[in-house]
Motif scaffolding. Sequence first.
Motif, short mmCIF file in Angstrom:
data_model
loop_
_atom_site.label_atom_id
_atom_site.label_comp_id
_atom_site.label_asym_id
_atom_site.label_seq_id
_atom_site.Cartn_x
_atom_site.Cartn_y
_atom_site.Cartn_z
N LEU A 26 0.86 -1.19 0.00
CA LEU A 26 0.00 0.00 0.00
C LEU A 26 0.90 1.25 0.00
N LEU A 27 1.07 1.80 -1.20
CA LEU A 27 1.97 2.95 -1.36
C LEU A 27 1.22 4.24 -1.68
N GLU A 28 -0.02 4.12 -2.19
CA GLU A 28 -0.76 5.31 -2.59
C GLU A 28 -1.60 5.81 -1.42
N ALA A 29 -2.20 7.01 -1.62
CA ALA A 29 -3.01 7.63 -0.57
C ALA A 29 -4.42 7.09 -0.54
N THR A 30 -4.91 6.54 -1.66
CA THR A 30 -6.28 6.05 -1.70
C THR A 30 -6.39 4.91 -2.71
N GLU A 173 -4.68 14.42 3.90
CA GLU A 173 -3.82 13.25 3.90
C GLU A 173 -3.52 12.75 2.49
N LEU A 174 -4.46 12.99 1.59
CA LEU A 174 -4.32 12.44 0.25
C LEU A 174 -3.58 13.37 -0.70
N ILE A 175 -3.43 14.62 -0.30
CA ILE A 175 -2.83 15.62 -1.20
C ILE A 175 -1.32 15.38 -1.32
N ALA A 194 2.61 13.78 2.90
CA ALA A 194 3.53 14.36 1.90
C ALA A 194 4.60 15.21 2.57
N ALA A 195 4.21 15.97 3.63
CA ALA A 195 5.18 16.80 4.35
C ALA A 195 6.17 15.93 5.09
N GLY A 196 5.69 14.84 5.70
CA GLY A 196 6.58 13.94 6.42
C GLY A 196 7.61 13.29 5.51
N ARG A 197 7.16 12.92 4.30
CA ARG A 197 8.09 12.28 3.38
C ARG A 197 9.09 13.28 2.81
N LYS A 198 8.62 14.48 2.48
CA LYS A 198 9.50 15.47 1.84
C LYS A 198 10.48 16.07 2.83
#
Length: 885
Positions: A26-30, A173-175, A194-198
């Motif tokens: 599960l890699l995508e947001a939705t 969360e999905l953006i 996205a902020a956590g990953r970037k």
Amino acid sequence: MAENERDKIRHLLVVRDTEGQRTIPLLEATYSLGRDTRNAIVLRSRSVSRQHAILLRVTVPNTDKYGFRIIDGDFKGKRSTNGIFINGTKQFSHNLQHGDTVAFGNPQAQAKYYAISNLSEEAFGASCSSGDLSGFLLEQGNPANPFDTLIIHDTGIEGSGDAVLTRLASFPELIPNPIIEMDSEGNVTYLNPAAGRKFPRLREMGKEHPILAELLNAVANQKDKSFVREVEVKGEIFEQAVHYLPESDLIRTFIIREITEQKKAEAELRQRDRLLQGVAEAANYLLAEMNYEIAIEKALATFGAAANSDRIYLFQNHPHHLTGDMAMSLQFEWTKTGIPSCQHHWQNLSYQTAGLERWYNHLSIGQPISGLLQEFPTTEKQLLSRDKIQSILFVPLRLDDDFWGYLGLADCTSQRHWSTHEKSSLLTMAAIISGARQRQQVEEKIRYQALHDLLTGLPNRLQFNDLLTKAIDQALVNQEQNGLAVMFLDLDRFKIINDTLGHTLGDELLQNVAQRIRHSVKLGDVIARWGGDEFTLLLPQISNSEEVIQASTRILAALENPFYLHGHELYISASLGIAMLNEQSPNAETLIQHADAALYYAKDEGRNNYQFYRKSLSTKTPELLSLDKSLRHALERDEFLLYYQPRVNIITEEITGMEALLRWYHPEMGIVAPSVFIPLAEASGLIIPIGEWVLKQACVQNKVWQNAGFPPMTVAVNLSPKQFRQPKLVETVAGILEATDLDPQYLELEITETTAIQDIEFTTSVLKDLEAMGVLISIDDFGTGHSSLHRLQVLPLHNLKIDKSFVSELTTDDKVAHIIKAIVDLGRSLGLRLIAEGVEKPEELNFLRSIHCDDVQGYLFYKPLSVQQATELMASKINGKISDL
């Protein structure tokens, strides 16, 4: 296994349906799950709805980790037919925990959820491919993070319908763009995935992180609650939208986009524009500044600043002073403020001895030298380190096919990688400097040829006159200690040798004579070749006439010994005329005239002697006769040239026309004053062909200017009395206009007041014919004759020129001012355009402006200009208007 791999949580969904079992990371947001093949996860079972459920990624509060929520139904809020069962219990939505089993209507379609840590990337990929989960469970030991608390709770979800599902589907969360929330104390209250990953350290660093740095101050200083700013994180630049929510005491930021490449492109464009501007300004210095060294210094400073470099160098190649090996020296250097000069380090440096042969070999074949300090060989690195240089860029300077030097940029503060724009701009600068160097050499050669006699290498009469003028000024400063004498030397019987033995031997004899004379005078004395077999000497800083006598005796004695040339034994003597700087000979002109007069007296006294000028000597010399003879050949020898003096509008100060002025450049005497040769030409009748030449040249040049795109203007030509009264004047003017294709309105013919009134009927007839042709007519030197405007009103005139003798007395004689005002008033009443000549002072201009004079000529604005100077002036006027636009 790396620490960050152990901490990373892998989310897996193991699906089992009628087609078997498969493992889905599960890699995508939705994700959408259902029977329809368009779903992200397809479930192969007839009991499964077309779109049966939605899987949403949600963040665990106050962490950078996330989990997944499963919701029954599709994105439009429509429930599935058979529902979903979590661990055997039917539910509408559920925050999945490690190990949860999900059944989609019946046991034929099931999925199991895993959240696994302590697993390498390699093992994770292999297990996903095989679908075997046993390795996961054995390796991890205990499931990681059960996600007990999530942002979205089940309470209130059941039966909420479309609105809730739509909100969940569009949740931050999905953006894919990072979203960060911070309170007024600087504490991070929320990060989307996205902020956590970037920005993985954002929560740890808080307001110290570049994304949030100075954000509190920016919010406090902004009037608007919403604004956009740019932030840089580890070399990447982002556009960040900021929104302040005062009611919640929160600051919410949204990373709109990364603009690193855009900023780089903008910076490169700014750099390119700055470099192009620097090159253009530097080129202007090199083209406009006559002094080569000043031009180079200005050009290097301009380009160095534009390139934002610490140093810019210009090295020149030359033989080593001691060994003769190829060496180089730093000729010019510009450094940024605070960077010390290193010019003394780079003087007379042999390429071979200094270990810089690589530089010479590369640059001599057109290859640049470029790089960071650590990239250079040890020897080169040591030389560069001495001047604290971190990086350099050198390009060759070439003159024709010769490698004569090189141009370089250096940075002492950073390891700089030189851009393509910088390299190409430096190459352009090198080409411009090489062009300026070539021009300098040509100008030096022309200047040398203009100031020296090419046969003997001695100064010619032009340079002699200049040196004499300067010596007189110095002598007058300290008259008690410094005297000055001028000698005229003429070789006796040289013509016989030249005619009998030939010009080649005669030229060689002159070279030997010049050498003997040079060795006979003191250091600081000047010897020049005046022309033919004549020489002039300047003896500065003499105390009395006895010193001049001693010098004269030495010169005559030096010439007594025979000259041995090509088997010939030649004897020659000289006559000397001397003039001393005194009341009788107070300036350069009279000194030369009197020394020349004394020379003829020495010849009359039997030659091979010297004579001082005295007042009783006749100043009449044969020179005037030879001048008349030379004048007869001047036209065929192309010795005449035209200068042009601009006429200026007194209000706008724009150029309204040019007056053509005749000059005679005698090959031996230099420029002969018009006041000397014009009366000779008038008396001999030569003025008619000379005048016709002037008229044709002026029309040709005017047409050349028009064809070059300059605004059309009139060119005025003076007609002498004899030229005006020749029977075919009108036909001659018409023929020249036709031959040159010049519109008659751009030709203005000037006759003097005296010429106009000498035969008023003849004058009226000729001028009417010229007017009918379209030519403009002017009366020149008005006020010096015995006419009045009322006598001239019968003539078809267009312009009236006030003589400069009136203008020169304008500020010293009130009567003259009244006369000029009367002339202007009467002229304007007759519809004539008034032109004042000889305007040299601002107060003269102000008076003429006050009485509404139309145009002026004079040194206050422009002196007479050569064709090239006049062309450059008009070009600068056009360029100035274009730049004003």
